[in-house]
Design a protein around this motif. Structure first.
Motif, PDB file in Angstrom:
ATOM      1  N   VAL A   7       1.061  -1.244  -0.175  1.00 23.57           N
ATOM      2  CA  VAL A   7       0.006  -0.060   0.144  1.00 23.57           C
ATOM      3  C   VAL A   7       0.898   1.255   0.048  1.00 23.57           C
ATOM      4  O   VAL A   7       0.676   2.272  -0.673  1.00 23.57           O
ATOM      5  CB  VAL A   7      -1.033   0.057   1.317  1.00 23.57           C
ATOM      6  N   LEU A   8       1.920   1.310   0.794  1.00 22.81           N
ATOM      7  CA  LEU A   8       2.841   2.424   0.802  1.00 22.81           C
ATOM      8  C   LEU A   8       3.554   2.433  -0.437  1.00 22.81           C
ATOM      9  O   LEU A   8       3.671   3.627  -1.078  1.00 22.81           O
ATOM     10  CB  LEU A   8       3.853   2.317   2.008  1.00 22.81           C
ATOM     11  N   ARG A   9       4.117   1.515  -1.207  1.00 17.23           N
ATOM     12  CA  ARG A   9       4.747   1.539  -2.317  1.00 17.23           C
ATOM     13  C   ARG A   9       3.569   2.020  -3.448  1.00 17.23           C
ATOM     14  O   ARG A   9       4.057   2.891  -4.244  1.00 17.23           O
ATOM     15  CB  ARG A   9       5.251   0.131  -3.036  1.00 17.23           C
TER      16      ARG A   9
ATOM     17  N   LEU B 122       5.265  14.804   7.256  1.00 17.47           N
ATOM     18  CA  LEU B 122       5.386  13.557   6.426  1.00 17.47           C
ATOM     19  C   LEU B 122       5.073  13.587   4.948  1.00 17.47           C
ATOM     20  O   LEU B 122       4.216  14.481   4.552  1.00 17.47           O
ATOM     21  CB  LEU B 122       4.558  12.487   6.847  1.00 17.47           C
ATOM     22  N   SER B 123       6.091  13.299   4.035  1.00 21.20           N
ATOM     23  CA  SER B 123       5.786  13.087   2.633  1.00 21.20           C
ATOM     24  C   SER B 123       5.775  11.713   2.359  1.00 21.20           C
ATOM     25  O   SER B 123       6.165  10.655   3.043  1.00 21.20           O
ATOM     26  CB  SER B 123       6.652  13.801   1.785  1.00 21.20           C
ATOM     27  N   LEU B 124       5.527  11.214   1.093  1.00 19.99           N
ATOM     28  CA  LEU B 124       5.533   9.885   0.843  1.00 19.99           C
ATOM     29  C   LEU B 124       6.822   9.434   0.693  1.00 19.99           C
ATOM     30  O   LEU B 124       6.974   8.203   1.044  1.00 19.99           O
ATOM     31  CB  LEU B 124       4.643   9.627  -0.582  1.00 19.99           C
TER      32      LEU B 124
ATOM     33  N   THR C 135      11.470   6.210   2.961  1.00 23.69           N
ATOM     34  CA  THR C 135      12.664   6.387   3.586  1.00 23.69           C
ATOM     35  C   THR C 135      12.858   5.643   4.954  1.00 23.69           C
ATOM     36  O   THR C 135      13.724   5.434   5.278  1.00 23.69           O
ATOM     37  CB  THR C 135      13.096   7.616   3.443  1.00 23.69           C
ATOM     38  N   HIS C 136      11.753   6.118   5.884  1.00 25.47           N
ATOM     39  CA  HIS C 136      11.702   5.779   7.205  1.00 25.47           C
ATOM     40  C   HIS C 136      11.755   4.210   7.280  1.00 25.47           C
ATOM     41  O   HIS C 136      12.538   3.564   8.022  1.00 25.47           O
ATOM     42  CB  HIS C 136      10.499   6.412   7.962  1.00 25.47           C
ATOM     43  N   ALA C 137      10.933   3.667   6.426  1.00 28.12           N
ATOM     44  CA  ALA C 137      10.780   2.070   6.314  1.00 28.12           C
ATOM     45  C   ALA C 137      12.051   1.607   5.915  1.00 28.12           C
ATOM     46  O   ALA C 137      12.570   0.387   6.481  1.00 28.12           O
ATOM     47  CB  ALA C 137       9.749   1.761   5.431  1.00 28.12           C
ATOM     48  N   VAL C 138      12.753   2.055   4.694  1.00 28.19           N
ATOM     49  CA  VAL C 138      14.164   1.633   4.384  1.00 28.19           C
ATOM     50  C   VAL C 138      15.201   1.689   5.358  1.00 28.19           C
ATOM     51  O   VAL C 138      16.021   0.876   5.409  1.00 28.19           O
ATOM     52  CB  VAL C 138      14.430   2.330   3.183  1.00 28.19           C
TER      53      VAL C 138
ATOM     54  N   ALA D 160      12.113   6.206  -7.849  1.00 27.79           N
ATOM     55  CA  ALA D 160      12.677   4.788  -8.307  1.00 27.79           C
ATOM     56  C   ALA D 160      13.633   3.977  -7.433  1.00 27.79           C
ATOM     57  O   ALA D 160      13.510   2.902  -7.098  1.00 27.79           O
ATOM     58  CB  ALA D 160      13.184   4.790  -9.613  1.00 27.79           C
ATOM     59  N   GLY D 161      14.725   4.884  -7.015  1.00 29.07           N
ATOM     60  CA  GLY D 161      15.545   4.315  -6.034  1.00 29.07           C
ATOM     61  C   GLY D 161      14.946   3.946  -4.626  1.00 29.07           C
ATOM     62  O   GLY D 161      15.536   2.794  -4.137  1.00 29.07           O
ATOM     63  N   LEU D 162      14.214   4.664  -4.099  1.00 29.29           N
ATOM     64  CA  LEU D 162      13.572   4.360  -2.916  1.00 29.29           C
ATOM     65  C   LEU D 162      12.873   3.222  -2.932  1.00 29.29           C
ATOM     66  O   LEU D 162      12.772   2.337  -1.875  1.00 29.29           O
ATOM     67  CB  LEU D 162      12.836   5.548  -2.353  1.00 29.29           C
ATOM     68  N   LEU D 163      12.055   3.250  -4.064  1.00 30.10           N
ATOM     69  CA  LEU D 163      11.350   1.830  -4.219  1.00 30.10           C
ATOM     70  C   LEU D 163      12.106   0.664  -4.507  1.00 30.10           C
ATOM     71  O   LEU D 163      11.599  -0.409  -3.891  1.00 30.10           O
ATOM     72  CB  LEU D 163      10.275   2.032  -5.553  1.00 30.10           C
ATOM     73  N   ALA D 164      13.345   0.773  -5.072  1.00 32.17           N
ATOM     74  CA  ALA D 164      13.994  -0.553  -5.259  1.00 32.17           C
ATOM     75  C   ALA D 164      14.543  -0.777  -3.875  1.00 32.17           C
ATOM     76  O   ALA D 164      14.738  -1.873  -3.365  1.00 32.17           O
ATOM     77  CB  ALA D 164      15.132  -0.072  -6.190  1.00 32.17           C
ATOM     78  N   GLU D 165      15.092   0.243  -3.241  1.00 34.88           N
ATOM     79  CA  GLU D 165      15.635  -0.055  -1.741  1.00 34.88           C
ATOM     80  C   GLU D 165      14.691  -0.827  -0.658  1.00 34.88           C
ATOM     81  O   GLU D 165      14.947  -1.766   0.013  1.00 34.88           O
ATOM     82  CB  GLU D 165      16.258   1.424  -1.222  1.00 34.88           C
ATOM     83  N   HIS D 166      13.384  -0.181  -0.965  1.00 30.29           N
ATOM     84  CA  HIS D 166      12.107  -0.720  -0.134  1.00 30.29           C
ATOM     85  C   HIS D 166      12.040  -2.205  -0.266  1.00 30.29           C
ATOM     86  O   HIS D 166      11.885  -3.235   0.502  1.00 30.29           O
ATOM     87  CB  HIS D 166      10.930   0.017  -0.490  1.00 30.29           C
TER      88      HIS D 166
END
Length: 167
Positions: free
Chosen positions: A17-19, A39-41, A46-49, A84-90
Motif C-alpha cells: 500500500v505504501l509503495r 510527512l511526505s510519501l 525512507t523511514h521504512a528503508v 525509483a531508487g527508494l522503491l528499489a531499496e524498499h
C-alpha cells in the motif's frame, strides 16, 4: 500457508500500500507535504528503508543498541534520492527482513529488545511480537500514505489497487 508466511504476507500487504501510494507521482509530489504534518510519501518510505533492517539482528536474537539512533532523521529524504531508487531499496530491504524472519525456527522464542530511550528496556519479547509490531508499523505508515496521496491528487488506496493490483 504456515504462520511465518501468513505474518509475512500481512506485512508485505501493508508495505505494498505504501509503495502504491507513490505510483505515477513526480519527484516533487513524492516529497511534498500537503498537510500540517512534515510527512511526505518519500519520507515514509525512507523511514521504512532505514528502520526495517534495524530489526534483523533483534529477530536473530543478537539484540541491538538503538540509544544513538535518531528516529527523526530516519524520515529525512536524501537530496539525491529518487522515487525509483527508494522503491528499489524498499524492495531489497523487504526481502532481507523476510529472509531473516524465515530463518527463525521458533516464533515463541524470546529475544532481547533493543535498548532505546522510547521503548521497553531489556524486556525480552517473542519473535512473533516483533513481527506483529512490524505489521502494525507498516499499516500505520500505509494509512499515512493514503491520506497524503489523497491530499495530493484525490487518488485513494482503492483506486491505486485497481490500477496496479499486483504492485
Amino acid at each position: 500457508m504456515d504462520e511465518c508466511e501468513e505474518l509475512l504476507a500481512a506485512w508485505q500487504e501493508h508495505r505494498a500500500v505504501l509503495r502504491r501510494a507513490l505510483a505515477g507521482l513526480t519527484e516533487e509530489q513524492a516529497r511534498s507535504t500537503p498537510s500540517v504534518s512534515t510527512l511526505s510519501l518519500a519520507s515514509l518510505i525512507t523511514h521504512a528503508v532505514r528502520g526495517e533492517p534495524e530489526w534483523i539482528p533483534v529477530i536473530a536474537g543478537r539484540g541491538a543498541d538503538w540509544l544513538q539512533r535518531d528516529g527523526q532523521a530516519e524520515f529525512e529524504v536524501p537530496a539525491s534520492a529518487t522515487v525509483a531508487g527508494l522503491l528499489a531499496e524498499h524492495e531489497r530491504v523487504g526481502a532481507e527482513v523476510a529472509q531473516a524472519v524465515r530463518a527463525v525456527k521458533d516464533f515463541d522464542e524470546r529475544v532481547p529488545m533493543p535498548k532505546t530511550p522510547w521503548g521497553p528496556q531489556d524486556e525480552p519479547r517473542t519473535v512473533r511480537w516483533i513481527l506483529l509490531h512490524l505489521i502494525g508499523e507498516a499499516a500505520r505508515h500505509a494509512g499515512h500514505a493514503d491520506v497524503i496521496r489523497e491530499s495530493l491528487d484525490g487518488a485513494n488506496a482503492f483506486d491505486l489497487q485497481q490500477a496496479a493490483p499486483g504492485a
